[in-house]
Design a protein around this motif. Structure first.
Motif, short mmCIF file in Angstrom:
data_model
loop_
_atom_site.label_atom_id
_atom_site.label_comp_id
_atom_site.label_asym_id
_atom_site.label_seq_id
_atom_site.Cartn_x
_atom_site.Cartn_y
_atom_site.Cartn_z
N THR A 1 0.83 -1.21 0.00
CA THR A 1 0.00 0.00 0.00
C THR A 1 0.86 1.25 0.00
O THR A 1 0.55 2.24 -0.68
CB THR A 1 -0.91 0.01 1.23
N LEU A 2 1.96 1.22 0.78
CA LEU A 2 2.82 2.40 0.88
C LEU A 2 3.40 2.75 -0.48
O LEU A 2 3.55 3.93 -0.82
CB LEU A 2 3.96 2.14 1.86
N VAL B 1 -4.80 -5.02 8.32
CA VAL B 1 -4.97 -4.49 6.97
C VAL B 1 -6.15 -3.52 6.93
O VAL B 1 -6.07 -2.43 6.34
CB VAL B 1 -5.15 -5.65 5.96
N THR B 2 -7.25 -3.89 7.62
CA THR B 2 -8.44 -3.04 7.64
C THR B 2 -8.12 -1.68 8.26
O THR B 2 -8.44 -0.63 7.68
CB THR B 2 -9.56 -3.71 8.45
N ILE B 3 -7.46 -1.71 9.43
CA ILE B 3 -7.16 -0.44 10.12
C ILE B 3 -6.28 0.42 9.24
O ILE B 3 -6.55 1.60 9.00
CB ILE B 3 -6.48 -0.72 11.48
N PHE B 4 -5.21 -0.18 8.69
CA PHE B 4 -4.27 0.63 7.91
C PHE B 4 -4.95 1.19 6.67
O PHE B 4 -4.85 2.40 6.39
CB PHE B 4 -3.05 -0.21 7.51
N LEU B 5 -5.66 0.35 5.92
CA LEU B 5 -6.28 0.83 4.68
C LEU B 5 -7.34 1.89 4.97
O LEU B 5 -7.50 2.84 4.20
CB LEU B 5 -6.88 -0.34 3.90
N ASN B 6 -8.04 1.74 6.09
CA ASN B 6 -9.05 2.76 6.42
C ASN B 6 -8.40 4.10 6.72
O ASN B 6 -8.92 5.15 6.34
CB ASN B 6 -9.90 2.30 7.60
N PHE B 7 -7.25 4.06 7.43
CA PHE B 7 -6.52 5.31 7.69
C PHE B 7 -6.12 5.95 6.36
O PHE B 7 -6.31 7.14 6.15
CB PHE B 7 -5.27 5.03 8.52
N VAL B 8 -5.54 5.12 5.47
CA VAL B 8 -5.02 5.67 4.21
C VAL B 8 -6.17 6.20 3.34
O VAL B 8 -6.09 7.29 2.78
CB VAL B 8 -4.22 4.59 3.47
N GLU B 9 -7.26 5.41 3.25
CA GLU B 9 -8.37 5.83 2.42
C GLU B 9 -9.03 7.08 2.98
O GLU B 9 -9.47 7.96 2.24
CB GLU B 9 -9.40 4.69 2.30
N ARG B 10 -9.07 7.17 4.29
CA ARG B 10 -9.61 8.35 4.94
C ARG B 10 -8.78 9.58 4.56
O ARG B 10 -9.32 10.65 4.30
CB ARG B 10 -9.59 8.14 6.45
#
Lengths: 153, 192
Positions: A51-52, A127-136
């Motif tokens: 993702t990074l 994965v959920t927490i990280f992707l939600n932070f990034v998408e936010r």
């Protein structure tokens, strides 16, 4: 990120060993250090690295929401389900002895299954927490009014 | 030799902690907290607790740092200088720290075989787990089999954390519609 060819190549080279190491930690926890928690985190790290470098849109193609969100629950249900299965087989809750004819095999199978449950939940949640932070963050960047409102409390 | 490594690592940890207090740049603070976790992971390795060290290195130094960086991207980069003076918080911290250090004076020495924790259930695990459970790694036997309920609880905690973040930051929810609904609800409550 289109220009960082070294980072992109290294990510592609590093992802398979990281995931393999995660699987090793997951299924070798009986013999060496490690187990579901560590394995889930290491497996999630491969996705976070991806993702990074490649961005959340491409990350969602390999870890779509319809996989990660239910997986959070499936891991816990697998763990709790092993307990229910042992009860149905006539033992106490989470008494793995009854899972196979030989108590040792039963214990081995039970530990493998519950560790798998732990690993799945930890991976999916990370994965959920990280992707939600990034998408936010992307969402806030597109919609500055919303981001400014929530970002500087 | 091991004592020298202990002292060096602890000194590094103290310096890292002090630097984290002094710095106002949150990016540097997050990086230092990752270094702090890595140093404590090394401490755990020295204490022969490889499972704990593994978790600390993966979760503390790895995932936490990334998640805090993700948070930083959503908030500000620098900490505001506090306007009030911090004498009272300092006093609270000093008193708490002194009480904790006073508490350690009564504790048994590290590795003391007569310590209560080594006399309670540990001998049973060490003697009976190869026969009762099987895996050569006793930590796994204790975590997954003897303490299966606790680990189920921990997994549920992780699950709850994930659901909490989904509810708070869920990207799929149409935020504009949510905001409009919240505004309508507020207006309705204001009238009643």
């Amino acid at each position: 990120m289109r220009l960082h060819s070294i980072l992109r190549t290294m990510t592609k080279l590093l992802m398979p060993p990281i995931m393999l190491f995660g699987l090793y930690v997951q299924f070798h926890g009986d013999y060496g250090p490690g187990g579901g928690f560590q394995a889930g985190v290491i497996f999630a790290v491969a996705f976070i690295l991806f993702t990074l470098i490649f961005g959340p849109t491409r990350a969602r193609q390999v870890a779509p929401e319809w996989v990660t969100t239910p997986m959070c629950a499936i891991g816990v249900l697998l763990y709790a389900g092993v307990g229910v299965a042992t009860m149905l087989l006539g033992g106490e809750y989470l008494n793995y002895n009854v899972l196979a004819h030989d108590p040792h095999h039963g214990q081995h199978m039970g530990i493998l299954l519950v560790e798998l449950g732990v690993g799945l939940t930890v991976w999916a949640v990370m994965v959920t927490i990280f992707l939600n932070f990034v998408e936010r963050h992307d969402h806030a960047a597109l919609d500055p009014g919303d981001g400014a409102e929530d970002g500087h409390v | 030799m091991e004592q020298v490594i202990d002292i060096v690592l602890l000194a590094f940890m103290v310096v890292t902690a002090l630097a984290m207090i002094a710095l106002r740049n949150l990016f540097a603070v997050v990086m230092l907290s990752g270094i702090f976790s890595l140093l404590s992971a090394s401490m755990f390795v020295l204490m022969d607790a490889v499972d704990v060290a593994f978790t600390e290195a993966a979760v503390g130094a790895g995932i936490s740092t990334v998640l805090m960086l993700g948070t930083l991207a959503l908030t500000a980069r620098a900490e505001r200088t506090p306007r009030r003076n911090s004498l009272l918080p300092l006093a609270v911290v000093v008193v708490t720290g002194a009480a904790l250090i006073y508490g350690t004076l009564d504790m048994p020495h590290f590795g003391d075989p007569q310590a209560p924790i080594h006399q309670h259930v540990a001998p049973r695990y060490i003697e009976d787990s190869p026969r009762e459970v099987g895996p050569p790694n006793m930590v796994t036997s204790v975590l997954a089999s003897y303490r299966g309920y606790d680990t189920l609880g921990e997994t549920t905690v992780i699950f709850t954390a994930g659901i909490g973040v989904l509810v708070l930051l869920g990207a799929r929810v149409d935020r504009r519609r949510c905001n409009a609904q919240a505004a309508r609800k507020d207006a309705g409550e204001g009238r009643s």
